[in-house]
Design a protein around this motif. Structure first.
Motif, mmCIF file in Angstrom:
data_model
loop_
_atom_site.group_PDB
_atom_site.id
_atom_site.type_symbol
_atom_site.label_atom_id
_atom_site.label_comp_id
_atom_site.label_asym_id
_atom_site.label_seq_id
_atom_site.Cartn_x
_atom_site.Cartn_y
_atom_site.Cartn_z
ATOM 1 N N GLU A 155 5.019 -6.485 117.796
ATOM 2 C CA GLU A 155 4.849 -5.641 116.607
ATOM 3 C C GLU A 155 3.700 -6.154 115.736
ATOM 4 O O GLU A 155 2.916 -5.366 115.200
ATOM 5 N N ILE A 156 3.616 -7.468 115.579
ATOM 6 C CA ILE A 156 2.528 -8.052 114.785
ATOM 7 C C ILE A 156 1.178 -7.722 115.417
ATOM 8 O O ILE A 156 0.238 -7.283 114.735
ATOM 9 N N CYS A 157 1.078 -7.930 116.716
ATOM 10 C CA CYS A 157 -0.186 -7.667 117.421
ATOM 11 C C CYS A 157 -0.534 -6.181 117.405
ATOM 12 O O CYS A 157 -1.696 -5.801 117.157
ATOM 13 N N TYR A 158 0.469 -5.331 117.663
ATOM 14 C CA TYR A 158 0.253 -3.886 117.723
ATOM 15 C C TYR A 158 -0.238 -3.356 116.376
ATOM 16 O O TYR A 158 -1.217 -2.608 116.299
ATOM 17 N N SER A 159 0.429 -3.753 115.304
ATOM 18 C CA SER A 159 0.033 -3.282 113.978
ATOM 19 C C SER A 159 -1.351 -3.787 113.596
ATOM 20 O O SER A 159 -2.131 -3.076 112.951
ATOM 21 N N SER A 160 -1.681 -4.999 114.023
ATOM 22 C CA SER A 160 -2.955 -5.610 113.622
ATOM 23 C C SER A 160 -4.165 -5.013 114.335
ATOM 24 O O SER A 160 -5.304 -5.283 113.938
ATOM 25 N N THR A 161 -3.952 -4.223 115.381
ATOM 26 C CA THR A 161 -5.087 -3.600 116.062
ATOM 27 C C THR A 161 -5.692 -2.458 115.248
ATOM 28 O O THR A 161 -6.869 -2.134 115.411
ATOM 29 N N VAL A 162 -4.891 -1.848 114.379
ATOM 30 C CA VAL A 162 -5.338 -0.657 113.649
ATOM 31 C C VAL A 162 -5.290 -0.841 112.137
ATOM 32 O O VAL A 162 -6.238 -0.509 111.425
ATOM 33 N N VAL A 163 -4.196 -1.385 111.628
ATOM 34 C CA VAL A 163 -3.910 -1.333 110.192
ATOM 35 C C VAL A 163 -4.907 -2.110 109.332
ATOM 36 O O VAL A 163 -5.326 -1.589 108.289
ATOM 37 N N PRO A 164 -5.316 -3.338 109.670
ATOM 38 C CA PRO A 164 -6.250 -4.044 108.776
ATOM 39 C C PRO A 164 -7.549 -3.277 108.517
ATOM 40 O O PRO A 164 -7.986 -3.171 107.363
ATOM 41 N N LYS A 165 -8.162 -2.746 109.566
ATOM 42 C CA LYS A 165 -9.398 -1.969 109.367
ATOM 43 C C LYS A 165 -9.120 -0.683 108.615
ATOM 44 O O LYS A 165 -9.904 -0.259 107.761
ATOM 45 N N PHE A 166 -7.985 -0.044 108.924
ATOM 46 C CA PHE A 166 -7.614 1.188 108.230
ATOM 47 C C PHE A 166 -7.463 0.938 106.732
ATOM 48 O O PHE A 166 -7.961 1.712 105.901
ATOM 49 N N ILE A 167 -6.815 -0.163 106.358
ATOM 50 C CA ILE A 167 -6.630 -0.483 104.946
ATOM 51 C C ILE A 167 -7.972 -0.807 104.286
ATOM 52 O O ILE A 167 -8.251 -0.363 103.167
ATOM 53 N N ALA A 168 -8.811 -1.564 104.983
ATOM 54 C CA ALA A 168 -10.128 -1.893 104.426
ATOM 55 C C ALA A 168 -10.971 -0.637 104.241
ATOM 56 O O ALA A 168 -11.703 -0.506 103.245
ATOM 57 N N ASP A 169 -10.880 0.302 105.184
ATOM 58 C CA ASP A 169 -11.663 1.538 105.099
ATOM 59 C C ASP A 169 -11.239 2.415 103.928
ATOM 60 O O ASP A 169 -12.023 3.257 103.467
ATOM 61 N N LEU A 170 -10.012 2.247 103.448
ATOM 62 C CA LEU A 170 -9.549 3.054 102.310
ATOM 63 C C LEU A 170 -10.379 2.795 101.058
ATOM 64 O O LEU A 170 -10.487 3.659 100.189
ATOM 65 N N LEU A 171 -10.961 1.597 100.963
ATOM 66 C CA LEU A 171 -11.792 1.250 99.803
ATOM 67 C C LEU A 171 -13.281 1.265 100.129
ATOM 68 O O LEU A 171 -14.105 0.937 99.277
ATOM 69 N N SER A 172 -13.608 1.635 101.364
ATOM 70 C CA SER A 172 -15.013 1.638 101.791
ATOM 71 C C SER A 172 -15.605 3.042 101.709
ATOM 72 O O SER A 172 -14.950 4.028 102.054
ATOM 73 N N LYS A 173 -16.855 3.113 101.261
ATOM 74 C CA LYS A 173 -17.520 4.419 101.178
ATOM 75 C C LYS A 173 -17.992 4.879 102.558
ATOM 76 O O LYS A 173 -17.933 6.067 102.874
ATOM 77 N N MET A 174 -18.473 3.942 103.369
ATOM 78 C CA MET A 174 -18.953 4.274 104.709
ATOM 79 C C MET A 174 -18.023 3.658 105.729
ATOM 80 O O MET A 174 -17.975 2.440 105.890
ATOM 81 N N LYS A 175 -17.270 4.497 106.426
ATOM 82 C CA LYS A 175 -16.266 4.027 107.379
ATOM 83 C C LYS A 175 -16.826 4.174 108.792
ATOM 84 O O LYS A 175 -16.848 5.271 109.340
ATOM 85 N N THR A 176 -17.286 3.075 109.368
ATOM 86 C CA THR A 176 -17.893 3.126 110.695
ATOM 87 C C THR A 176 -17.264 2.075 111.605
ATOM 88 O O THR A 176 -16.664 1.103 111.144
#
Length: 309
Positions: A68-89
């Motif tokens: 569960e830790i590994c699975y969530s960490s493949t997507v969620v950290p970047k997704f959360i960071a992109d929420l505050l980013s103007k350019m999501k690439t």
């Protein structure tokens, strides 16, 4: 056809267009992800150091929490960071890497849930032979098999490498996955879509059927147990069935059923990637008195050590 190199990175589609809503999502999702790490990490630690949690059931529970830790960490950290980013690439290689590990850990979790269902079947239906059948060697082989099957499943990412990507580069999702990537290819991806449907969607439906059938067999066998035995078995089975439905329900919606509206698909994916990993440790620990007692002892021991210092 050689792959066109015009596209070297992809633009991630925003989950919501409103900046205020995105900031609100950041405030909501960050604590959920941290709770996923802490909750599942605590289960892994508890199962690893506790002598009272040495049965196969807790062995697999620890592995499930690690996945569960590994699975969530493949997507969620970047997704959360992109929420505050103007350019999501995300780069092309980064996109393929995310897809590979997302499917790798998802399939490893599916197989672990199947193995845990088999473990409960043996414990309830053949209790006198439980420790003989579920030997330590077999448990390690089953856990390793789930990782190995996840790896071979993720090799389906190879079908995307020959595809030409010549633009546009805006993905139809907030993280990289196979279907949104196929939509950006400058070629017919019908065959690749069928491969993903069989390898991801139909395979998930098959394992879900196996899991539900095993639950029916277990419930039928409970008729011969005492009232206390039925209560304990039902409590364990209820936890497992709840986790199975929380995982397979959204997966079936995304990979088997026809594509729905943008908002519905993305909200289901958010539940699938953000909330399901944090719910699993809650479900298992709240319904398992032995795990809760062991966690309290460990926390109390650490608190005493801290005061002693």
């Amino acid at each position: 056809m050689a792959r066109a190199h015009n596209v070297t990175e992809f633009i991630i589609t925003e989950l919501f267009q409103d900046a205020e809503v995105q900031r609100a999502c950041f405030v909501l999702f960050l604590p959920v992800y941290l709770a996923t790490l802490v909750g599942n990490g605590l289960i892994v630690l508890t199962v690893s150091v506790s002598d009272s949690l040495r049965s196969p059931m807790y062995f697999f529970l620890g592995y499930l929490s690690l996945v569960e830790i590994c699975y969530s960490s493949t997507v969620v950290p970047k997704f959360i960071a992109d929420l505050l980013s103007k350019m999501k690439t995300i780069s092309f290689k980064g996109c393929l890497t995310q897809i590979f590990f997302f499917h790798f850990f998802a399939v490893a979790e599916i197989l672990l849930l199947v193995v845990m269902a088999y473990d409960r079947y043996v414990a309830i239906c053949r209790p006198l032979h439980y420790m003989t059948i579920m030997s330590r060697q077999l448990c390690h082989m089953l856990a390793a098999g789930s990782w190995l099957r996840g790896f071979f499943h993720s090799i389906q990412i190879l079908v995307t490498i020959p595809l030409p990507f010549c633009g546009p580069s805006v993905t139809d999702h907030y993280f990289c996955d196979l279907h949104p990537l196929f939509k950006l290819a400058c070629a017919d991806t019908f065959v690749e879509g069928v491969i993903v449907l069989v390898n991801s969607g139909l395979l998930s439906a098959f394992w879900l059927t196996i899991l539900l059938c095993s639950c029916v067999v277990i419930l039928v066998s409970l008729r011969n147990h005492s009232a206390e035995g039925r209560r304990k078995a039902l409590s364990t089975c209820a936890s497992h069935i709840t986790v199975v439905l929380l995982f397979f329900g959204p997966a079936t919606f995304l990979y088997v059923l026809p594509s729905s509206t943008y908002t519905e698909d993305r909200l289901v994916a958010v539940f699938f990637t953000v909330f399901t990993p944090v719910l699993n440790p809650i479900i298992y620990t709240l319904r398992n008195g032995e795990v809760k007692i062991t966690m309290r002892r460990l926390c109390g021991r650490k608190a005493n050590l801290g005061m002693g210092k």
